[in-house]
Design a protein around this motif. Sequence first.
Motif, mmCIF file in Angstrom:
data_model
loop_
_atom_site.group_PDB
_atom_site.id
_atom_site.type_symbol
_atom_site.label_atom_id
_atom_site.label_comp_id
_atom_site.label_asym_id
_atom_site.label_seq_id
_atom_site.Cartn_x
_atom_site.Cartn_y
_atom_site.Cartn_z
ATOM 1 N N ALA A 1 34.712 65.016 74.226
ATOM 2 C CA ALA A 1 35.510 63.867 74.661
ATOM 3 C C ALA A 1 36.178 64.131 75.985
ATOM 4 N N ALA A 2 36.159 63.118 76.821
ATOM 5 C CA ALA A 2 36.835 63.224 78.116
ATOM 6 C C ALA A 2 37.987 62.242 78.225
ATOM 7 N N LEU A 3 37.932 61.163 77.426
ATOM 8 C CA LEU A 3 38.936 60.115 77.541
ATOM 9 C C LEU A 3 39.438 59.739 76.153
ATOM 10 N N PRO A 4 40.692 59.296 76.044
ATOM 11 C CA PRO A 4 41.206 58.791 74.772
ATOM 12 C C PRO A 4 40.632 57.424 74.447
ATOM 13 N N ILE A 5 40.830 56.978 73.195
ATOM 14 C CA ILE A 5 40.411 55.635 72.841
ATOM 15 C C ILE A 5 41.268 54.635 73.604
ATOM 16 N N ARG A 6 40.632 53.736 74.306
ATOM 17 C CA ARG A 6 41.365 52.718 75.055
ATOM 18 C C ARG A 6 40.470 51.493 75.216
ATOM 19 N N PRO A 7 41.062 50.346 75.462
ATOM 20 C CA PRO A 7 40.241 49.145 75.599
ATOM 21 C C PRO A 7 39.268 49.263 76.759
ATOM 22 N N SER A 8 38.114 48.652 76.596
ATOM 23 C CA SER A 8 37.155 48.591 77.693
ATOM 24 C C SER A 8 37.681 47.639 78.759
ATOM 25 N N PRO A 9 37.279 47.815 80.013
ATOM 26 C CA PRO A 9 37.714 46.892 81.062
ATOM 27 C C PRO A 9 37.304 45.462 80.749
ATOM 28 N N PRO B 1 35.140 54.529 71.013
ATOM 29 C CA PRO B 1 35.387 55.795 71.726
ATOM 30 C C PRO B 1 34.147 56.254 72.482
ATOM 31 N N ARG B 2 33.888 55.607 73.582
ATOM 32 C CA ARG B 2 32.624 55.786 74.293
ATOM 33 C C ARG B 2 32.362 57.224 74.728
ATOM 34 N N SER B 3 33.407 57.941 75.085
ATOM 35 C CA SER B 3 33.208 59.310 75.559
ATOM 36 C C SER B 3 32.753 60.253 74.454
ATOM 37 N N ARG B 4 32.849 59.821 73.197
ATOM 38 C CA ARG B 4 32.449 60.659 72.072
ATOM 39 C C ARG B 4 31.066 60.293 71.545
ATOM 40 N N LEU B 5 30.396 59.347 72.166
ATOM 41 C CA LEU B 5 29.187 58.785 71.580
ATOM 42 C C LEU B 5 27.947 59.047 72.419
ATOM 43 N N ARG B 6 26.829 59.290 71.713
ATOM 44 C CA ARG B 6 25.532 59.408 72.376
ATOM 45 C C ARG B 6 24.638 58.278 71.888
ATOM 46 N N LEU B 7 24.145 57.482 72.808
ATOM 47 C CA LEU B 7 23.338 56.317 72.464
ATOM 48 C C LEU B 7 22.006 56.739 71.837
ATOM 49 N N LEU B 8 21.680 56.092 70.711
ATOM 50 C CA LEU B 8 20.401 56.345 70.044
ATOM 51 C C LEU B 8 19.452 55.169 70.153
ATOM 52 N N ALA B 9 19.968 53.951 70.045
ATOM 53 C CA ALA B 9 19.088 52.784 70.048
ATOM 54 C C ALA B 9 19.901 51.521 70.270
ATOM 55 N N GLU B 10 19.222 50.453 70.676
ATOM 56 C CA GLU B 10 19.832 49.138 70.817
ATOM 57 C C GLU B 10 18.932 48.094 70.151
ATOM 58 N N LEU C 1 26.931 58.455 62.252
ATOM 59 C CA LEU C 1 26.311 57.461 63.119
ATOM 60 C C LEU C 1 27.195 56.223 63.150
ATOM 61 N N VAL C 2 27.332 55.644 64.324
ATOM 62 C CA VAL C 2 28.204 54.500 64.551
ATOM 63 C C VAL C 2 27.371 53.313 65.029
ATOM 64 N N GLY C 3 27.639 52.154 64.483
ATOM 65 C CA GLY C 3 27.031 50.922 64.968
ATOM 66 C C GLY C 3 28.097 50.018 65.537
ATOM 67 N N ASP C 4 27.870 49.497 66.743
ATOM 68 C CA ASP C 4 28.910 48.701 67.394
ATOM 69 C C ASP C 4 28.306 47.857 68.518
ATOM 70 N N PRO C 5 28.818 46.636 68.728
ATOM 71 C CA PRO C 5 28.328 45.811 69.823
ATOM 72 C C PRO C 5 29.085 46.030 71.130
ATOM 73 N N GLY C 6 29.942 47.051 71.168
ATOM 74 C CA GLY C 6 30.718 47.323 72.373
ATOM 75 C C GLY C 6 32.120 46.767 72.306
ATOM 76 N N ARG C 7 32.777 46.896 71.156
ATOM 77 C CA ARG C 7 34.124 46.365 71.000
ATOM 78 C C ARG C 7 35.131 47.196 71.793
ATOM 79 N N ALA C 8 36.324 46.659 71.915
ATOM 80 C CA ALA C 8 37.301 47.177 72.873
ATOM 81 C C ALA C 8 37.683 48.632 72.637
ATOM 82 N N TYR C 9 37.766 49.062 71.389
ATOM 83 C CA TYR C 9 38.300 50.400 71.112
ATOM 84 C C TYR C 9 37.222 51.402 70.709
#
Length: 241
Positions: A233-241, A196-205, A186-194
């Motif tokens: 995964a569909a995309l590599p780790i990269r900064p968010s726009p 890996p969004r394509s590997r993650l399934r949202l559970l809660a906010e 399980l990963v906790g994150d506020p949406g930092r640049a790197y």
Amino acid sequence: MGLAKDDTPDRRPRLDPAEFIKANMRLTSVPALPEIWLYTAHPSSGLRRLVEGHDADSQEPQPPYWAYAWAGGAVLARYVLDHPEIVAGRRVLDLGAGSGIVGIAAGKAGACEVMATEVDRNGVAALALNAAANGVTITIMGNDITTGPPPAVDLVLAGDVFYGQGVALGMMPFLDRCLAAGIEVLVGDPGRAYLPRSRLRLLAEYKVPDFGEAKDAALKPSAVFRLQPEQYAALPIRPSP
């Protein structure tokens, strides 16, 4: 030949981190997490003395990330406390623990064993003090375990481990080895640049405090995710726009 005055090695004795933390930091509850108390920095803490109080043979001092609540750890801790069934009776690893906020939450929520990794010597001391202040037992590993196989755990809780590109790229192979070994991540994150969004399934906010924000700043949403196997995964780790 004698040393010039400016070339004299710094022979200051290393400060004892546990004694410094107890004497100079405040044990306070965490915003959005009143169940957890942490030794926290404040303007008069003098943390520079601890961070730079190393001798000539020590490693380069590290920023005192452990002295503050990070959103990724805080959101994971809140989620674990609200859903104790996630950790109850399980062996849990708090990866890159910092203050230990996630491991403390896991211990309070009924984990049968809690381990935590923290490579900063001062952070290890803070983590031990924080665990004791909350009545939780945590086995602390003061080395980087991400280059080797995962430990014998059932669940990895990774709060704010994607704050930099190098850290993120180094973390993913270890987390993939955890998944391959049947360990939930399980990963906790506020949406930092790197992240890996394509590997993650949202559970809660949740709205939780973050490192670097003003004390009276409005709390912003951070999220808890489940890390999915690489085939998702569909995309590599990269900064968010």
